[in-house]
Design a protein around this motif. Structure first.
Motif, PDB file in Angstrom:
ATOM      1  N   TRP A 210      29.169 -20.227  -0.001  1.00 41.65           N
ATOM      2  CA  TRP A 210      28.402 -19.318   0.841  1.00 41.65           C
ATOM      3  C   TRP A 210      27.607 -20.108   1.866  1.00 41.65           C
ATOM      4  O   TRP A 210      27.169 -21.225   1.589  1.00 41.65           O
TER       5      TRP A 210
ATOM      6  N   THR B  56      32.956  -7.699  11.396  1.00 43.71           N
ATOM      7  CA  THR B  56      31.782  -7.067  12.002  1.00 43.71           C
ATOM      8  C   THR B  56      31.674  -5.628  11.509  1.00 43.71           C
ATOM      9  O   THR B  56      32.596  -5.099  10.877  1.00 43.71           O
TER      10      THR B  56
ATOM     11  N   TYR C 104      21.494 -10.459   0.153  1.00 38.94           N
ATOM     12  CA  TYR C 104      20.703 -11.250   1.102  1.00 38.94           C
ATOM     13  C   TYR C 104      19.856 -12.296   0.367  1.00 38.94           C
ATOM     14  O   TYR C 104      19.723 -13.435   0.845  1.00 38.94           O
TER      15      TYR C 104
ATOM     16  N   ALA D   3      32.064  -9.072   2.325  1.00 42.78           N
ATOM     17  CA  ALA D   3      31.715 -10.181   1.422  1.00 42.78           C
ATOM     18  C   ALA D   3      32.816 -10.542   0.442  1.00 42.78           C
ATOM     19  O   ALA D   3      32.622 -11.438  -0.377  1.00 42.78           O
TER      20      ALA D   3
ATOM     21  N   HIS E 293      26.227 -10.188  10.059  1.00 43.61           N
ATOM     22  CA  HIS E 293      25.508  -9.333   9.117  1.00 43.61           C
ATOM     23  C   HIS E 293      25.234  -7.969   9.745  1.00 43.61           C
ATOM     24  O   HIS E 293      24.780  -7.875  10.896  1.00 43.61           O
TER      25      HIS E 293
ATOM     26  N   CYS F 193      23.283 -14.275  10.989  1.00 45.83           N
ATOM     27  CA  CYS F 193      22.302 -13.190  10.957  1.00 45.83           C
ATOM     28  C   CYS F 193      20.978 -13.641  11.578  1.00 45.83           C
ATOM     29  O   CYS F 193      20.589 -14.812  11.452  1.00 45.83           O
TER      30      CYS F 193
ATOM     31  N   VAL G 191      27.894 -16.246   6.834  1.00 45.70           N
ATOM     32  CA  VAL G 191      27.255 -15.074   7.426  1.00 45.70           C
ATOM     33  C   VAL G 191      26.321 -15.526   8.546  1.00 45.70           C
ATOM     34  O   VAL G 191      25.509 -16.439   8.354  1.00 45.70           O
TER      35      VAL G 191
ATOM     36  N   LEU H  60      24.617 -19.176   5.182  1.00 47.09           N
ATOM     37  CA  LEU H  60      23.895 -18.240   6.047  1.00 47.09           C
ATOM     38  C   LEU H  60      23.378 -19.011   7.253  1.00 47.09           C
ATOM     39  O   LEU H  60      22.509 -19.876   7.122  1.00 47.09           O
TER      40      LEU H  60
ATOM     41  N   VAL I 169      31.106 -13.731   9.045  1.00 47.52           N
ATOM     42  CA  VAL I 169      30.659 -12.341   9.085  1.00 47.52           C
ATOM     43  C   VAL I 169      29.383 -12.208   9.906  1.00 47.52           C
ATOM     44  O   VAL I 169      28.444 -13.000   9.747  1.00 47.52           O
TER      45      VAL I 169
ATOM     46  N   CYS J 249      32.550 -17.913   2.531  1.00 44.00           N
ATOM     47  CA  CYS J 249      32.106 -16.861   3.434  1.00 44.00           C
ATOM     48  C   CYS J 249      30.842 -17.348   4.144  1.00 44.00           C
ATOM     49  O   CYS J 249      29.883 -17.763   3.488  1.00 44.00           O
TER      50      CYS J 249
ATOM     51  N   LEU K 213      22.137 -15.118  -0.265  1.00 38.39           N
ATOM     52  CA  LEU K 213      22.448 -15.866   0.957  1.00 38.39           C
ATOM     53  C   LEU K 213      21.300 -16.783   1.367  1.00 38.39           C
ATOM     54  O   LEU K 213      21.532 -17.870   1.909  1.00 38.39           O
TER      55      LEU K 213
ATOM     56  N   SER L 123      21.763  -7.601  11.364  1.00 34.63           N
ATOM     57  CA  SER L 123      21.276  -8.658  12.247  1.00 34.63           C
ATOM     58  C   SER L 123      20.743  -8.089  13.551  1.00 34.63           C
ATOM     59  O   SER L 123      21.435  -7.387  14.284  1.00 34.63           O
TER      60      SER L 123
END
Length: 458
Positions: A281, A336, A446, A399, A377, A410, A408, A283, A375, A406, A449, A380
């Protein structure tokens, strides 16, 4: 349905506790096929988490029914899903007579099917009479009339099928196997369904919801293992989106690795790529700000991450093959919430000369699989948290498309946004409360993340 004891601890990794994912999946599949071929009920429902092998189950059930001399019809929700199932059937049994029923449109089906000698295509159901298996979309089946119903049907992606679509085809078969993922997006409808909310015949509800409301005695099974999601992802996705039907990853920590030939340049995109490669993961957090939906900085950040994934020469190792497989553009996807966001990302990638990367909304990515997903978010840069953006299935799809990692992108401030917009959806009588709700699932994911956050000011 009560899960076997070794499956009730799902969502805590594939290893440990003597859990054998292959054996657990085999037991579940055996029970499903037994009820389908030899059970007394007219319907069997199978819940499947992301990447648990829904299509594999559908193909195996179709082959076993055909081998038993029971011709069947297969109902899917899109032409792409139908074509994929036809190809899978042809690969598994090249001698099986298969019919592909399609519309009269010029590009109604994948023309590669024309090269398969055992597949017959037609816009008329009568031309496919007598074939062992006939496949088409629910929309096409709704216009078919038959003198004698099929003994069996298989309904794929049954949770994404509206109940009115099931009603339109229900007279075509006597018994059916319903396979789908309850955590994905609900069926799409351009008409509001508030006037039917709480009624057992709500036409906007999913086919499975309505089916079980009228037939609660039907056998219900679940597939307990995700073969797509790695050990780093299955616990979060299971806990956040499938708390009452948990599952585990079919792989253990270390079975999959993502490496890069080119070292990090120290930028935010490179640092979040390294974090995702190490933990599954990442972020990439941009400064807090209210922005237009097609936030230019976020779009450029998404494009930068994808570009660096390709420029750094990524390689993926998995249980499928011990030799590293190049991380090519076709194994990367950008997800998205809105179509205009996807269009903006495509344009940004095109400016960088990046092609062949799939960029689409959660609705269109549903059912697909990639090595790495990037991705945007759903919350966001937003000033509010609407029901659309808190839709549980949308976040679940975004996800759960990846096999390795993955990432993300944001804006900061999602936690505060969620605090300012608590879940206040009206409670309607007769409507089963969907749990977890979108607010809870959004908060759970979240928080996870944030443990893999890379702050970046472009």
């Amino acid at each position: 349905m009560t899960a076997p004891a070794e499956e009730t601890t799902a969502g805590r990794g594939a290893s440990g506790g003597g859990f054998d994912p292959g054996a657990a999946a085999a037991r579940a599949t055996g029970a499903i096929l037994s009820d389908t071929l030899r059970g007394a009920h007219r319907g069997v429902v199978v819940d499947s988490p992301p990447g648990a092998g829904k299509s594999t189950l559908v193909v195996r059930a179709a082959l076993e029914l055909a081998d038993a001399g029971r011709p069947l019809m297969v109902v899917a929700q899109t032409n792409a899903q139908v074509d994929d199932l036809v190809l899978r059937l042809a690969q598994k049994n090249p001698d099986l007579p298969v019919g592909r029923l399609h519309s009269s449109d010029a590009d109604a089906y994948d023309k590669t099917l024309d090269a398969l000698p055992n597949v017959r295509t037609s816009a008329k159901a009568a031309d496919l009479a007598g074939l062992d298996v006939v496949l088409s979309t629910a929309a096409k089946w709704a216009h078919v009339k038959v003198d004698e119903p099929w003994r069996h049907a298989i309904v794929d992606e049954a949770y994404q099928m509206r109940s009115d679509a099931l009603l339109a085809v229900a007279g075509l078969f006597e018994r059916a196997l319903f396979v789908g993922d309850p955590g994905q997006l609900d069926p799409f409808s351009i008409v509001g369904g508030e006037q039917w909310a709480g009624l057992s015949y709500d036409p906007s509800a999913s086919a499975v919801t309505t089916l079980l409301a009228h037939n609660p005695e039907l056998p219900q099974h679940r597939l307990p293992v995700s073969w797509r999601l790695p050990a780093s992802a299955a616990p979060l996705v299971s806990d956040a989106f499938y708390p009452y039907t948990p599952f585990r990853s079919g792989t253990a920590a270390g079975d999959r690795r993502l490496t890069f030939a080119v070292a990090s340049d120290g930028s935010g995109p490179d640092r979040v790529i390294d974090e995702a490669a190490a933990s599954g993961w990442g972020l990439l957090e941009l400064p807090a700000r209210h922005t237009p939906r097609t936030d230019p900085e976020a779009v450029r950040a998404l494009a930068a991450v994808v570009t660096r994934l390709l420029e750094r020469g990524g390689a993926a190792v998995s249980e499928r093959d011990p030799d590293p497989a190049p991380l090519t553009a076709d194994r990367i996807a950008v997800g998205t919430a809105h179509r205009d966001q996807a269009a903006a990302v495509r344009a940004a990638l095109a400016e960088r000369g990046v092609t062949d990367v799939t960029v689409d909304t959660a609705n269109r990515l549903q059912g697909r699989e990639f090595d790495v997903t990037v991705v945007l978010h759903p919350l966001s840069g937003r000033p509010d948290a609407t029901a659309f953006h808190l839709e549980t299935g949308r976040l679940c799809v975004l996800a759960s498309r990846h096999r390795h990692a993955c990432i993300v992108v944001c804006r900061a401030g999602v936690s505060e946004l969620l605090d300012d917009h608590p879940s206040t959806e009206p409670v309607q009588l007769g409507v089963t409360v969907k749990f977890p709700d979108g607010w809870d699932a959004m908060f759970t994911t979240y928080l996870h993340l944030l443990e893999h956050r890379v702050s970046w000011r472009p």
